[in-house]
Design a protein around this motif. Structure first.
Motif, PDB file in Angstrom:
ATOM      1  N   ARG A  70       0.917  -1.182  -0.159  1.00 22.24           N
ATOM      2  CA  ARG A  70       0.029  -0.059  -0.004  1.00 22.24           C
ATOM      3  C   ARG A  70       0.911   1.242   0.055  1.00 22.24           C
ATOM      4  O   ARG A  70       0.829   2.167  -0.930  1.00 22.24           O
ATOM      5  N   MET A  71       1.819   1.209   0.695  1.00 22.35           N
ATOM      6  CA  MET A  71       2.736   2.552   0.979  1.00 22.35           C
ATOM      7  C   MET A  71       3.552   2.668  -0.428  1.00 22.35           C
ATOM      8  O   MET A  71       3.813   3.697  -0.899  1.00 22.35           O
ATOM      9  N   SER A  72       3.925   1.452  -0.988  1.00 17.63           N
ATOM     10  CA  SER A  72       4.579   1.497  -2.429  1.00 17.63           C
ATOM     11  C   SER A  72       3.574   2.003  -3.310  1.00 17.63           C
ATOM     12  O   SER A  72       4.030   3.034  -4.041  1.00 17.63           O
ATOM     13  N   ALA A  73       2.349   1.750  -3.459  1.00 18.40           N
ATOM     14  CA  ALA A  73       1.369   2.354  -4.293  1.00 18.40           C
ATOM     15  C   ALA A  73       1.281   3.731  -4.289  1.00 18.40           C
ATOM     16  O   ALA A  73       1.275   4.538  -5.138  1.00 18.40           O
ATOM     17  N   LEU A  74       1.279   4.043  -2.776  1.00 16.65           N
ATOM     18  CA  LEU A  74       1.107   5.649  -2.701  1.00 16.65           C
ATOM     19  C   LEU A  74       2.428   6.549  -2.887  1.00 16.65           C
ATOM     20  O   LEU A  74       2.253   7.509  -3.291  1.00 16.65           O
ATOM     21  N   ASN A  75       3.381   5.783  -3.019  1.00 16.90           N
ATOM     22  CA  ASN A  75       4.776   6.456  -3.443  1.00 16.90           C
ATOM     23  C   ASN A  75       4.445   6.618  -4.979  1.00 16.90           C
ATOM     24  O   ASN A  75       4.880   7.627  -5.415  1.00 16.90           O
ATOM     25  N   ILE A  76       4.083   5.638  -5.565  1.00 15.66           N
ATOM     26  CA  ILE A  76       3.952   5.632  -7.097  1.00 15.66           C
ATOM     27  C   ILE A  76       2.945   6.850  -7.395  1.00 15.66           C
ATOM     28  O   ILE A  76       3.414   7.798  -8.278  1.00 15.66           O
ATOM     29  N   ALA A  77       1.896   6.807  -6.921  1.00 13.96           N
ATOM     30  CA  ALA A  77       0.815   7.659  -7.242  1.00 13.96           C
ATOM     31  C   ALA A  77       1.149   9.272  -6.684  1.00 13.96           C
ATOM     32  O   ALA A  77       0.639  10.048  -7.465  1.00 13.96           O
ATOM     33  N   SER A  78       2.227   9.372  -6.032  1.00 18.78           N
ATOM     34  CA  SER A  78       2.401  10.929  -5.610  1.00 18.78           C
ATOM     35  C   SER A  78       3.739  11.426  -6.127  1.00 18.78           C
ATOM     36  O   SER A  78       4.167  12.288  -6.009  1.00 18.78           O
ATOM     37  N   SER A  79       4.154  10.554  -7.223  1.00 22.29           N
ATOM     38  CA  SER A  79       5.330  10.923  -7.751  1.00 22.29           C
ATOM     39  C   SER A  79       5.481  11.808  -9.137  1.00 22.29           C
ATOM     40  O   SER A  79       6.376  12.130  -9.777  1.00 22.29           O
ATOM     41  N   GLY A  80       4.377  12.210  -9.520  1.00 25.18           N
ATOM     42  CA  GLY A  80       4.063  12.765 -10.651  1.00 25.18           C
ATOM     43  C   GLY A  80       4.941  14.150 -10.909  1.00 25.18           C
ATOM     44  O   GLY A  80       5.514  14.428 -11.809  1.00 25.18           O
ATOM     45  N   PHE A  81       4.880  14.706  -9.615  1.00 20.77           N
ATOM     46  CA  PHE A  81       5.666  16.067  -9.477  1.00 20.77           C
ATOM     47  C   PHE A  81       6.992  16.016 -10.043  1.00 20.77           C
ATOM     48  O   PHE A  81       7.587  16.997 -10.407  1.00 20.77           O
ATOM     49  N   PHE A  82       7.637  14.710  -9.977  1.00 16.27           N
ATOM     50  CA  PHE A  82       9.072  14.560 -10.260  1.00 16.27           C
ATOM     51  C   PHE A  82       9.342  14.291 -11.504  1.00 16.27           C
ATOM     52  O   PHE A  82      10.585  13.980 -12.094  1.00 16.27           O
TER      53      PHE A  82
END
Ligand code: H2P
Length: 776
Positions: free
Chosen positions: A748-760
């Protein structure tokens, strides 16, 4: 088949993998040339403003796979190769890495080139065509050995040589005054010749040029000496000239080669500026007063900072503009990115060397300094020339329209530390542009299992608009999705394990945490902290071998600058520790270390998608941004890190619950460092750190005398606070262990990391430069 036959001159029955790779590359190149030329025409016909990115480094890596992806031809290529009985991986991996950079700074330049093309911004990258890029790394008895990189030892199918774009670059000599004008009469000169590589953007709508300069002698060779039988001497002029574009100097290294490095920087800068002015005049006429309307130049770090005086020289001495106007035009055209606060990387040249190699430029630098002093009425502490040295950071700042830092924290520190005085004088000049990386190479190309899952779950649009990854957030609570995410990661881990077994003989369990630290070897990045924690953990496992330990594979990758003794000792230590730990029958089911030699872009493409844990553990305040940290986040690894560089922004975006934070803040680190005996005090308090140091001193990992100086430095100096942060790091690692044991939670944490990475995405960064700096 056409290119195999007609370009390579081989029939399929005799063709090697190399022949096929070149045939495939030319086929793909043909498809790039059309949009490339169309882009040039559009820019010229519409008199568009262009961006020029000057960088001593472009860490491109392999080109073929990336080009196939950006052309959208991966499936067709697979089919074509299959029909010919060829293996795609074998063909792609036959290409040598273009290793024209050290680390993040050079790779950022490559990501920016890709994003500029993907966004359709007319741009040129200017660099040096190093015959030998960064050295190749081997380990001999655990120690780093450097050998020359020879990527150009074979035909390079991506470049076009432009014999018609050649510029003379002078060095040394005298400055004379003729009719009231200064005339520089260089004592030496070489010719810079252009080699162009097209950089294709996503979906092939646009392609820009990476123009790399190769050095040629002004007189090819001395026929007189040749005829006299003195063959070696006859070839001397050529050898000397070629030295200029022969090797990439690792940054922050010794005094050696200083003159050559300064010459390389001037070589790149002068060739680029002469080319820019030529193109401007060809498109817009002789009136250079409009230069800033059509040209935006970005200086990647201080390396090309000689651009300030060189542009003034060209405008003043070669185009007869007055000094004041030349200065003003240069300042409205040039911008400077700062990539580090470390004093060792803010270049300074002795006045003697500058005056010897570039006498006219030294005069102009004094004029710039004088003008700045007068116009700001300021004392000497912001001057370019200080203690008989030319400070390139100050020069770059004073000559720039905008100066940018590369993460929010770094930019604040640029304002409050290195350029505090200049910032007070020019409060609007410093801006922040947090770094980014291209999702085409770092996600779509390097992580096909995850890319397929993303396509299936949120559609394919994310590749060109990474913010769409936000659409993944709701799936973080979807068990089915999380299972697929885990399966994708596992597929990458299995592939990596197979590679590690084949290359290093290390048998890695794909169920273990793959814990990865890959970057330049440098004390501030604290690979030492990581290996000391590994030793302490190993010791703890020994104490209770039946404990409930979470298996871990620690992976290291990175090169040390050849003259950087401490970094090289840390490499040696990691290899020595690996040897002992990997062979330990009691602990090796729980803990192993892999340190594959010669870390480069291609290796990163394999390691990052397979990582569970991303090590971003620099001393707070020292890592300007980091870009590896972003790549890991995008690929679903969780970060263990300090509040440093872009880690701060990563943590804000992914949420503090999905990030393993430890260590002192930048402000606390400053206070800690000021305490006398801080290292000793911290070590005395930490049983785990003490035991780790003691085991090294006892010789448990090989001859301890190799490490006495390093141990002494750690106990008595510890400039990067390994000791002060050790316990916090050790504890944080144990919380990683327990989090990993709970699969559902981890995924779940991993999925949230991917989901929040668009800024980069570097697309976001480039849009920021376009708006705030370049106005294109
Ligand atoms: C440097 C900085 C990084 C930064 C990168 C790009 C010089 O790269 O240290 O923090 O992300 O520039 O701005 P590196 O250390 O990787 O060589």
């Amino acid at each position: 088949m056409y290119h195999l036959t007609h370009t390579q001159g081989r029939g399929p029955e005799f063709a090697t993998v190399f022949d096929w790779r070149l045939a495939v590359s030319y086929t793909i190149r043909d498809l790039i040339v059309t949009p490339w030329m169309a882009g040039h025409r559009t820019s010229r016909d519409n008199k568009l403003k262009r961006v020029y990115y000057l960088s001593m480094e472009f860490l491109i890596g392999r080109i073929l796979g990336d080009a196939i992806i950006n052309l959208g031809l991966d499936h067709q290529m697979d089919e074509a190769l299959e029909s010919l009985g060829l293996n795609r991986t074998q063909i792609l991996e036959d290409e040598p890495d273009a290793a024209l950079g050290n680390g993040g700074l050079g790779r950022l330049a490559a990501c920016f080139m890709e994003s500029l093309s993907s966004l359709g911004v007319p741009a040129f990258g200017y660099g040096i065509r190093y015959e030998h890029g960064l050295f190749r790394q081997r380990f001999a008895a655990g120690q780093q050995v450097e050998t020359p990189e020879d990527w150009l030892n074979q035909p390079h199918p991506w470049e076009f040589v432009r014999v018609d774009y050649s510029y003379t670059i002078g060095f040394k000599g005298e400055v004379e005054t003729v009719d009231g004008h200064s005339v520089w009469l260089p004592g030496e000169s070489v010719v810079a010749r252009a080699y162009d590589t097209p950089v294709i953007g996503w979906q092939a709508n646009w392609a820009n040029t990476l123009r790399l300069w190769g050095a040629q002698p002004t007189n090819l060779f001395d026929l007189h000496r040749f005829n006299a039988g003195d063959y070696a001497a006859a070839a001397e002029p050529e050898a000397l000239a070629r030295t200029l574009s022969r090797v990439l100097y690792p940054d922050d290294t010794t005094d050696q080669g200083k003159e050559l490095r300064l010459k390389q920087e001037y070589f790149l800068t002068s060739a680029a500026l002469q080319d820019i002015i030529r193109r401007f005049v060809a498109e817009h006429g002789e009136d250079l007063a409009h230069l800033p309307d059509k040209v935006a130049i970005q200086l990647n770090d201080t390396h090309p900072a000689i651009a300030g005086p060189e542009l003034i020289r060209l405008l003043m001495d070669e185009h007869d503009l007055p000094f004041a106007q030349s200065l003003d035009l240069a300042r409205r055209t040039l911008n400077y990115t700062n990539h580090t606060l470390l004093p060792e990387a803010l270049e300074r040249w002795s006045i003697w060397l500058m005056g010897h190699v570039l006498p006219r430029h030294l005069q102009i630098i004094r004029m710039i300094d004088e003008d700045h002093r007068k116009s700001t009425g300021r004392p000497a502490n912001v001057s370019i020339i200080d203690h008989d040295e030319v400070r390139m950071g100050e020069l770059a700042f004073i000559m720039a329209g905008k100066v940018n830092g590369v993460s929010a924290l770094h930019t604040d520190l640029v304002r409050s530390t290195v350029f505090a005085d200049l910032h007070k004088l020019h409060p609007d000049r410093i801006v922040n542009l947090t770094n980014g990386v291209t999702p085409r190479r770092w996600l779509r190309m390097s992580n096909p299992p995850l890319a397929r899952l993303l396509d299936k779950t949120i559609g394919t649009g994310w590749t060109g608009d990474l913010d769409l990854l936000k659409g993944l957030a709701p799936y973080a609570d979807d068990g089915g999705f999380l299972d697929e995410l885990r399966a994708a990661k596992r597929q990458n881990k299995v592939a990596l394990s197979n590679g590690l077994l084949a290359d290093l003989g290390i048998n890695a369990d794909p169920e273990a945490i793959f814990d990865v630290q890959v970057k330049r070897m440098h004390e501030y990045k604290r690979q030492l902290l990581n290996i000391l924690e590994t030793i302490a953990l190993w010791h703890r496992i020994h104490e209770s071998p039946n404990g409930d330990w979470t298996p871990r594979l620690k992976i290291f990758g990175g090169k040390a600058a050849p003259g950087y003794w401490t970094a090289k000792t840390i490499i040696h230590l990691i290899n020595d520790v690996a040897k002992t730990i990997n062979d330990d029958p009691v602990t090796s089911q729980f803990l192993k270390i892999a340190y594959p030699p010669n870390y480069n872009v291609s290796m990163a493409e394999k390691l990052i998608p397979a990582a569970d844990l991303s090590e971003q553990i620099s001393t707070a305040g020292k890592e300007a941004s980091g870009t590896g940290n972003m790549k890991f986040t995008m690929n679903g690894a969780l970060t263990i890190g300090t509040l440093d560089g872009a880690n701060v922004e990563i943590r804000e975006l992914v949420g503090p619950d999905n990030f393993f934070l430890f260590g002192l803040t930048a402000a606390e680190a400053e206070t800690e460092k000021a305490k006398p005996g801080h290292a000793r005090a911290a070590i005395e308090k930490s049983d785990d750190m003490k035991i780790a140091l003691q085991l090294i001193a006892e010789g448990r990992f090989g001859r301890p005398e190799h490490y006495y100086a390093l141990l002494d430095r750690t106990w008595n100096d510890d400039p990067f606070l390994v000791a002060s942060d050790f316990d916090s790091y050790y504890r944080c690692q144990r919380s990683v262990d327990s989090a990993y044991a709970d699969h559902g939670h981890w995924d779940r944490m991993s999925a949230l990391n991917i989901a929040s990475s668009g800024f980069f995405s570097s697309d976001r960064t480039i849009r920021g430069y376009m708006e705030t700096i370049w106005h294109v």
